[in-house]
Design an enzyme around this catalytic site. Structure first.
Site, short mmCIF file in Angstrom:
data_model
loop_
_atom_site.label_atom_id
_atom_site.label_comp_id
_atom_site.label_asym_id
_atom_site.label_seq_id
_atom_site.Cartn_x
_atom_site.Cartn_y
_atom_site.Cartn_z
CE LYS A 69 -3.25 5.07 -1.22
NZ LYS A 69 -4.50 5.54 -2.46
CE1 TYR B 256 -4.56 2.15 0.87
CE2 TYR B 256 -2.34 3.18 2.15
CZ TYR B 256 -4.09 3.45 1.83
OH TYR B 256 -4.43 4.53 1.21
P1 NAP Z 1 -13.23 2.82 0.71
O1 NAP Z 1 -14.24 2.80 1.68
O2 NAP Z 1 -12.87 0.89 1.42
O3 NAP Z 1 -14.26 2.79 -0.43
C1 NAP Z 1 -12.94 2.00 -1.85
C2 NAP Z 1 -13.73 2.53 -3.07
O4 NAP Z 1 -13.13 2.38 -3.68
C3 NAP Z 1 -15.01 2.13 -3.36
O5 NAP Z 1 -16.20 2.77 -3.73
C4 NAP Z 1 -15.19 0.69 -3.83
O6 NAP Z 1 -15.92 0.80 -4.74
C5 NAP Z 1 -13.66 2.01 -4.98
N1 NAP Z 1 -13.10 0.89 -5.54
C6 NAP Z 1 -12.09 -0.19 -5.00
N2 NAP Z 1 -11.32 -0.96 -5.98
C7 NAP Z 1 -11.49 -0.85 -6.79
C8 NAP Z 1 -11.45 -1.16 -8.71
N3 NAP Z 1 -10.99 -1.71 -9.12
N4 NAP Z 1 -11.74 0.02 -9.23
C9 NAP Z 1 -13.00 1.26 -8.99
N5 NAP Z 1 -12.90 1.53 -7.50
C10 NAP Z 1 -12.68 0.87 -6.70
O7 NAP Z 1 -12.00 2.96 0.77
P2 NAP Z 1 -11.80 5.08 1.38
O8 NAP Z 1 -11.33 4.71 2.92
O9 NAP Z 1 -12.90 5.85 0.90
O10 NAP Z 1 -10.53 5.38 0.95
C11 NAP Z 1 -11.02 5.72 -0.74
C12 NAP Z 1 -9.29 6.21 -1.19
O11 NAP Z 1 -8.42 7.28 0.44
C13 NAP Z 1 -8.09 4.90 -0.92
O12 NAP Z 1 -7.42 5.52 -2.44
C14 NAP Z 1 -7.79 5.16 0.11
O13 NAP Z 1 -6.31 4.10 0.14
C15 NAP Z 1 -7.91 6.11 0.22
N6 NAP Z 1 -7.31 6.66 1.77
C16 NAP Z 1 -7.58 6.18 2.98
C17 NAP Z 1 -7.31 6.82 4.35
C18 NAP Z 1 -8.72 5.95 5.39
O14 NAP Z 1 -7.88 6.27 6.45
N7 NAP Z 1 -9.49 6.11 4.74
C19 NAP Z 1 -6.26 7.25 4.54
C20 NAP Z 1 -5.06 7.49 3.62
C21 NAP Z 1 -5.76 7.34 2.16
P3 NAP Z 1 -15.99 -0.40 -5.49
O15 NAP Z 1 -16.78 -2.02 -3.38
O16 NAP Z 1 -17.60 -0.45 -6.07
O17 NAP Z 1 -15.51 -1.69 -5.54
#
Ligand code: NAP
Length: 243
Positions: free
Chosen positions: A158, A154
């Site tokens: 990133k 990861y």
């Molecule tokens: P999440 O709740 O798990 O949601 C992930 C989203 O990505 C879902 O809508 C999922 O849709 C979509 N997705 C996954 N694989 C995909 C693919 N192959 N093609 C298209 N869509 C895809 O995650 P989140 O926490 O909101 O995270 C969003 C972003 O922020 C990510 O890039 C994550 O790495 C980053 N981030 C999050 C955090 C945190 O603390 N939450 C911290 C740092 C960075 P489907 O279910 O339809 O696949």
């Protein structure tokens, strides 16, 4: 603020992507709500936007698939004539200690988090050159800045997103295109649900997880004219975690 703008948000079926899609739509943009497998959740995002008076449509595309991304972007361009804002948000985790990460799990994370952003950016690139404008917002992570045990795949993806962001920023700056990254710390979403505990919160200077809506407000700033002279930047939103 974003009236007449067409915005694409990948991974907008829930979490941070949903919050960004809602924020951009409620400020006037027409939003393409991308999802991969979660159609029902993406429909909920679209319903929440339309019920609040915004405009959005859900479109399925696996960002890890080059051909699907090409078709996805081309279809949007032929249907709506332009794209103004691309938010590369779709992401997954496959956490484990490096010695236990399989090649399959390493590739899955790189393919979705890094190559997904590459495919989508490549899709809009000629259009943004022609338009002489556009905003690309890549969702990275503090893990990409500092590294994190159990997240070698990861963190690598990133950190790669940050390199991609800075290179694209330099390539397209003279054409009026801005490309920036957001590096969230712990944000309360499904991705971090299992992690939320008092010890972890205590390690964050602000003593709490962030909200998806807080990330969305930063994305709105980077999508708007208020950030027109900012490109190649990585903005942490982490309650002081990595400062
Ligand atoms: P999440 O709740 O798990 O949601 C992930 C989203 O990505 C879902 O809508 C999922 O849709 C979509 N997705 C996954 N694989 C995909 C693919 N192959 N093609 C298209 N869509 C895809 O995650 P989140 O926490 O909101 O995270 C969003 C972003 O922020 C990510 O890039 C994550 O790495 C980053 N981030 C999050 C955090 C945190 O603390 N939450 C911290 C740092 C960075 P489907 O279910 O339809 O696949």
């Amino acid at each position: 603020m974003l009236e007449e703008k067409i915005a694409v948000v990948t991974g907008a079926s829930r979490g941070i992507g949903r919050a960004i899609a809602k924020e951009l739509a409620l400020k006037g943009a027409f939003v393409i709500v991308n999802y991969n497998g979660s159609k029902q959740a993406a429909d909920e995002t679209v319903n929440e936007i339309t019920q609040a008076g915004g405009k959005a449509v859900g479109v399925q595309c696996n960002v890890a698939d080059a051909a699907e991304c090409e078709a996805f972007i081309n279809n949007i361009i032929s249907e709506y004539g332009r794209i103004d804002i691309l938010v590369n948000n779709a992401g997954i985790v496959r956490d484990n200690l490096l010695m236990r990460i399989s090649e399959k799990d390493f590739d899955a994370v790189i393919d979705t988090n890094l190559k997904g952003a590459f495919y989508m950016t490549k899709g809009v690139y000629p259009l943004f050159l022609k338009q002489k404008g556009g905003k690309i917002i890549n969702i990275s992570s503090v893990s990409g800045l500092t590294g994190n045990p159990g997240q070698a795949n990861y963190s690598a993806s990133k950190a790669g997103v940050i390199g991609l962001t800075k290179s694209v920023a330099k390539e397209l700056a003279s054409r009026g295109v801005c490309c920036n990254a957001i590096a969230p710390g712990f944000i309360a979403t499904e991705m971090t649900q299992a992690l939320e505990n008092d010890a972890l919160k205590d390690a964050i200077p602000m003593k709490r997880f962030g909200e998806a809506e807080e990330v969305a407000k930063l994305a709105l700033f980077l999508a708007s004219e208020h950030s027109d002279y900012i490109t190649g930047e990585v903005i942490r939103i982490d309650g002081g975690l990595a400062c």
